[in-house]
Design an enzyme around this catalytic site. Structure first.
Site, mmCIF file in Angstrom:
data_model
loop_
_atom_site.group_PDB
_atom_site.id
_atom_site.type_symbol
_atom_site.label_atom_id
_atom_site.label_comp_id
_atom_site.label_asym_id
_atom_site.label_seq_id
_atom_site.Cartn_x
_atom_site.Cartn_y
_atom_site.Cartn_z
ATOM 1 N N LYS A 49 0.845 -1.201 0.000
ATOM 2 C CA LYS A 49 0.000 0.000 0.000
ATOM 3 C C LYS A 49 0.879 1.250 0.000
ATOM 4 O O LYS A 49 0.596 2.223 -0.697
ATOM 5 C CB LYS A 49 -0.928 -0.007 1.232
ATOM 6 C CG LYS A 49 -2.048 -1.029 1.098
ATOM 7 C CD LYS A 49 -2.822 -1.261 2.395
ATOM 8 C CE LYS A 49 -3.758 -2.443 2.205
ATOM 9 N NZ LYS A 49 -4.408 -2.873 3.453
ATOM 10 N N GLN A 93 -5.173 -1.937 9.617
ATOM 11 C CA GLN A 93 -4.838 -3.165 8.898
ATOM 12 C C GLN A 93 -5.426 -4.369 9.652
ATOM 13 O O GLN A 93 -5.160 -4.575 10.831
ATOM 14 C CB GLN A 93 -3.312 -3.288 8.763
ATOM 15 C CG GLN A 93 -2.856 -4.454 7.931
ATOM 16 C CD GLN A 93 -3.299 -4.362 6.462
ATOM 17 O OE1 GLN A 93 -3.317 -3.297 5.863
ATOM 18 N NE2 GLN A 93 -3.673 -5.498 5.902
ATOM 19 N N ASP A 116 -11.578 1.972 3.837
ATOM 20 C CA ASP A 116 -11.849 0.543 3.652
ATOM 21 C C ASP A 116 -13.357 0.285 3.542
ATOM 22 O O ASP A 116 -13.776 -0.843 3.316
ATOM 23 C CB ASP A 116 -11.283 -0.254 4.840
ATOM 24 C CG ASP A 116 -10.050 -1.060 4.435
ATOM 25 O OD1 ASP A 116 -9.795 -1.168 3.226
ATOM 26 O OD2 ASP A 116 -9.363 -1.582 5.335
#
Ligand code: NAP
Length: 278
Positions: A49, A93, A116
């Protein structure tokens, strides 16, 4: 073979466009990633990322917290980032080490910065077809289908896997494109009855070789989201070698959906930046 969906090239194309957009409009988007503990796979995902952000001109901050940290301190960190005008996207994460309440922690993220697309507000808005941030992997799947001109209107689409991250958001995105959607899971009986009639089959179960050639019809479009480690190499959920002989289009693993997930994250960060700077 020319029926392979090339996610690497497609994602490079997307990244090129995002970079162009950032440069042309003079945007300064930024992403903060919170990583708790030192899960090996997560570290690789975070590194990817970071690399992708740097490639397109998104400012990237990594916040590493020890596994021994309290839930309260993680939440404090999220609240600090929510308040920081220089941070446009926040991502925790996953998976978090065992013992943490993922739902509670994720829902501390401001929905406007939830790149997300996992907060209650974004999930609800997706169902209601309001503007929102959508989970990155389903976005990547839809982008691939679009880039390869796969018709969805009135088509039978079967999803295998009903996770909050992949299967469930995909239902909504496919319905928005007027597909007829069926969704299978581990308690489904005779999955083959559903997969076999699908014009488009999307598999996100996390089981190698779950989908075999007898389970699909000729000409099917197959999107394999699964990532499994077998004998030190990666494979998806579909018996690629055999199913690719029947499919009109199929994603490989690696090199299919994975790169599109990262590209979709970049898109979400830019979208979040724009919404916050209206
Ligand atoms: P997950 O949360 O474990 O969900 C798996 C889903 O598959 C569940 O709904 C489960 O059913 C269903 N399932 C499991 N075994 C099955 C079987 N034998 N038959 C039918 N359905 C079955 O996993 P996830 O987060 O959605 O991820 C799925 C896979 O995609 C994993 O391999 C993951 O690594 C991969 N993934 C890839 C990307 C990418 O960027 N390419 C992103 C995210 C995930 P129940 O609900 O009944 O348990």
């Amino acid at each position: 073979m020319n029926n392979i969906i090339d996610g690497v090239t497609a994602s490079l194309e997307l990244k090129k466009n995002i970079k162009k957009e950032i440069e042309k409009d003079g945007l300064t988007p930024s992403l903060a990633v919170i990583m708790v503990g030192d899960n090996k796979a997560s570290k690789i995902y975070v590194r990817n990322k970071k690399k992708a952000c740097e490639m397109v001109g998104i400012n990237f901050t990594e916040i590493n917290l020890p596994e021994t940290i309290s839930e309260e301190l993680i939440i404090n960190e999220i609240r600090r980032l929510n308040e920081d005008d220089l941070v446009n996207g926040i991502l925790v994460q996953l998976p978090l080490p065992s013992g943490f309440d993922e739902g509670k922690i994720i829902n501390e993220i401001s929905p406007l910065k939830d790149v997300d697309g996992l907060t209650y507000q974004n999930v609800g808005n997706l169902v209601l077809e309001n503007e929102c941030l959508v989970s990155c992997t389903p976005m990547g799947v839809m982008e691939l289908l679009k880039m390869y001109n796969v018709p969805l209107k009135g088509k039978d689409v079967c999803i295998v896997g009903r996770s909050n991250l992949v299967g469930k958001p995909l239902i909504q995105l496919l319905l928005q494109q007027d597909a007829t959607v069926s969704i299978c899971h581990s308690k489904s009986v005779n999955i083959k009855d559903y997969t076999k009639r699908a014009d488009v089959l999307i598999v996100a179960a996390g089981h190698p070789n779950l989908i075999t050639k007898d389970m699909v019809k000729d000409g099917v479009v197959v999107i394999d989201v699964g990532i499994n480690k077998e004998n030190d190499s990666l494979c998806g959920d579909v018996d690629f070698k055999e199913v690719s002989k029947k499919a009109s289009l199929i994603t490989p693993v690696p090199g299919g959906v994975g790169p599109m997930t990262v590209a979709s994250l970049l898109k979400n960060v830019v979208k979040a930046y724009r919404v916050q700077n209206r």
